[in-house]
Design a protein around this motif. Structure first.
Motif, PDB file in Angstrom:
ATOM      1  N   THR A  74       0.929  -1.240   0.070  1.00  0.00           N
ATOM      2  CA  THR A  74       0.027  -0.052   0.131  1.00  0.00           C
ATOM      3  C   THR A  74       0.844   1.482   0.021  1.00  0.00           C
ATOM      4  O   THR A  74       0.418   2.280  -0.389  1.00  0.00           O
ATOM      5  CB  THR A  74      -0.949   0.006   1.303  1.00  0.00           C
ATOM      6  OG1 THR A  74      -0.140   0.233   2.328  1.00  0.00           O
ATOM      7  CG2 THR A  74      -1.928  -0.957   1.203  1.00  0.00           C
ATOM      8  N   ALA A  76       1.573   2.896   2.667  1.00  0.00           N
ATOM      9  CA  ALA A  76       1.256   3.564   3.748  1.00  0.00           C
ATOM     10  C   ALA A  76       2.026   4.457   4.488  1.00  0.00           C
ATOM     11  O   ALA A  76       3.252   4.101   4.505  1.00  0.00           O
ATOM     12  CB  ALA A  76       0.364   2.424   4.856  1.00  0.00           C
ATOM     13  N   THR A  77       1.655   5.551   5.100  1.00  0.00           N
ATOM     14  CA  THR A  77       2.292   6.305   6.033  1.00  0.00           C
ATOM     15  C   THR A  77       2.697   5.711   7.152  1.00  0.00           C
ATOM     16  O   THR A  77       3.790   5.634   7.644  1.00  0.00           O
ATOM     17  CB  THR A  77       1.428   7.623   6.257  1.00  0.00           C
ATOM     18  OG1 THR A  77       0.837   8.397   4.885  1.00  0.00           O
ATOM     19  CG2 THR A  77       2.295   8.545   6.865  1.00  0.00           C
ATOM     20  N   PHE A  99      -3.148   6.589   6.090  1.00  0.00           N
ATOM     21  CA  PHE A  99      -2.451   7.217   5.478  1.00  0.00           C
ATOM     22  C   PHE A  99      -2.819   8.804   5.983  1.00  0.00           C
ATOM     23  O   PHE A  99      -4.065   8.953   6.132  1.00  0.00           O
ATOM     24  CB  PHE A  99      -2.848   7.150   3.723  1.00  0.00           C
ATOM     25  CG  PHE A  99      -2.849   5.912   3.335  1.00  0.00           C
ATOM     26  CD1 PHE A  99      -1.642   5.538   2.598  1.00  0.00           C
ATOM     27  CD2 PHE A  99      -3.543   4.902   3.502  1.00  0.00           C
ATOM     28  CE1 PHE A  99      -1.155   4.546   1.977  1.00  0.00           C
ATOM     29  CE2 PHE A  99      -3.354   3.427   3.034  1.00  0.00           C
ATOM     30  CZ  PHE A  99      -2.240   3.281   2.156  1.00  0.00           C
ATOM     31  N   ASP A 102      -6.492  10.200   5.244  1.00  0.00           N
ATOM     32  CA  ASP A 102      -7.618   8.776   5.234  1.00  0.00           C
ATOM     33  C   ASP A 102      -8.742   9.452   6.215  1.00  0.00           C
ATOM     34  O   ASP A 102      -8.640  10.354   7.077  1.00  0.00           O
ATOM     35  CB  ASP A 102      -7.183   7.541   5.604  1.00  0.00           C
ATOM     36  CG  ASP A 102      -6.759   7.378   6.774  1.00  0.00           C
ATOM     37  OD1 ASP A 102      -7.064   8.002   7.875  1.00  0.00           O
ATOM     38  OD2 ASP A 102      -5.784   6.489   7.043  1.00  0.00           O
ATOM     39  N   TRP A 105      -7.962  10.178  10.144  1.00  0.00           N
ATOM     40  CA  TRP A 105      -6.578  10.661  10.090  1.00  0.00           C
ATOM     41  C   TRP A 105      -6.255  11.917  11.079  1.00  0.00           C
ATOM     42  O   TRP A 105      -7.020  12.598  10.902  1.00  0.00           O
ATOM     43  CB  TRP A 105      -5.741  10.649   8.822  1.00  0.00           C
ATOM     44  CG  TRP A 105      -4.359  10.943   9.039  1.00  0.00           C
ATOM     45  CD1 TRP A 105      -3.701  12.577   9.054  1.00  0.00           C
ATOM     46  CD2 TRP A 105      -3.401  10.197   9.244  1.00  0.00           C
ATOM     47  NE1 TRP A 105      -2.449  12.298   9.561  1.00  0.00           N
ATOM     48  CE2 TRP A 105      -2.122  10.987   9.373  1.00  0.00           C
ATOM     49  CE3 TRP A 105      -3.249   8.985   9.293  1.00  0.00           C
ATOM     50  CZ2 TRP A 105      -0.702  10.418   9.777  1.00  0.00           C
ATOM     51  CZ3 TRP A 105      -1.823   8.210   9.272  1.00  0.00           C
ATOM     52  CH2 TRP A 105      -0.738   8.965   9.777  1.00  0.00           C
TER      53      TRP A 105
END
Length: 136
Positions: A74, A76-77, A99, A102, A105
């Protein structure tokens, strides 16, 4: 692993991706986040410390493998990992790709909004990619 039965709520809210040595790795049916569960196939366990030492090591190894695969797949962060079990007592570990920007978040995902189901095509495609990434 005999006598193991998956909690009905986990069965309804997720779909199996792959069986590992210890866990049933499952994808949550909520497309807002790439969100996996690892459910150790041991009956009557609700806490990690209730597992045998060997099963604890396997769970750690399998969690790392799933988290790493999810991050790779992904981009992802952040990967969130947690074992809460306040509502569903059966031992399960959440591995969630997050993320920036998202839904909710940087707050927690639990209790935020309503699940958005995957289309069959998107779910099947994501599961195939997960299986491929996990097999490497």
């Amino acid at each position: 692993m005999k006598d193991f039965a998956l909690d009905e709520r986990l069965a309804n809210d997720s779909v199996s991706v792959v069986m590992t040595g210890l866990c049933d790795v499952r994808l949550m049916k909520d497309s807002r986040w790439p969100w996996l569960l690892l459910v150790p196939r041991r009956p009557d366990k609700s806490e990690i410390f209730e597992l045998t030492p060997l099963d604890q090591i396997l769970l750690t190894f399998e969690t790392e493998k799933v988290a790493s695969a999810l991050k790779t797949l992904t981009g992802a962060t952040k990967i969130n990992v947690g074992a809460l079990g306040n509502i569903v007592r059966q031992l399960h570990v959440h591995v969630i790709a997050r993320f920036e920007g998202d839904a909710n978040w940087p707050g927690p995902i639990w209790g935020h909004g309503k699940a958005e189901p995957y289309s069959d095509e998107d779910m099947n495609s994501f599961i195939a990619k997960l299986r491929d990434t996990l097999s490497q």
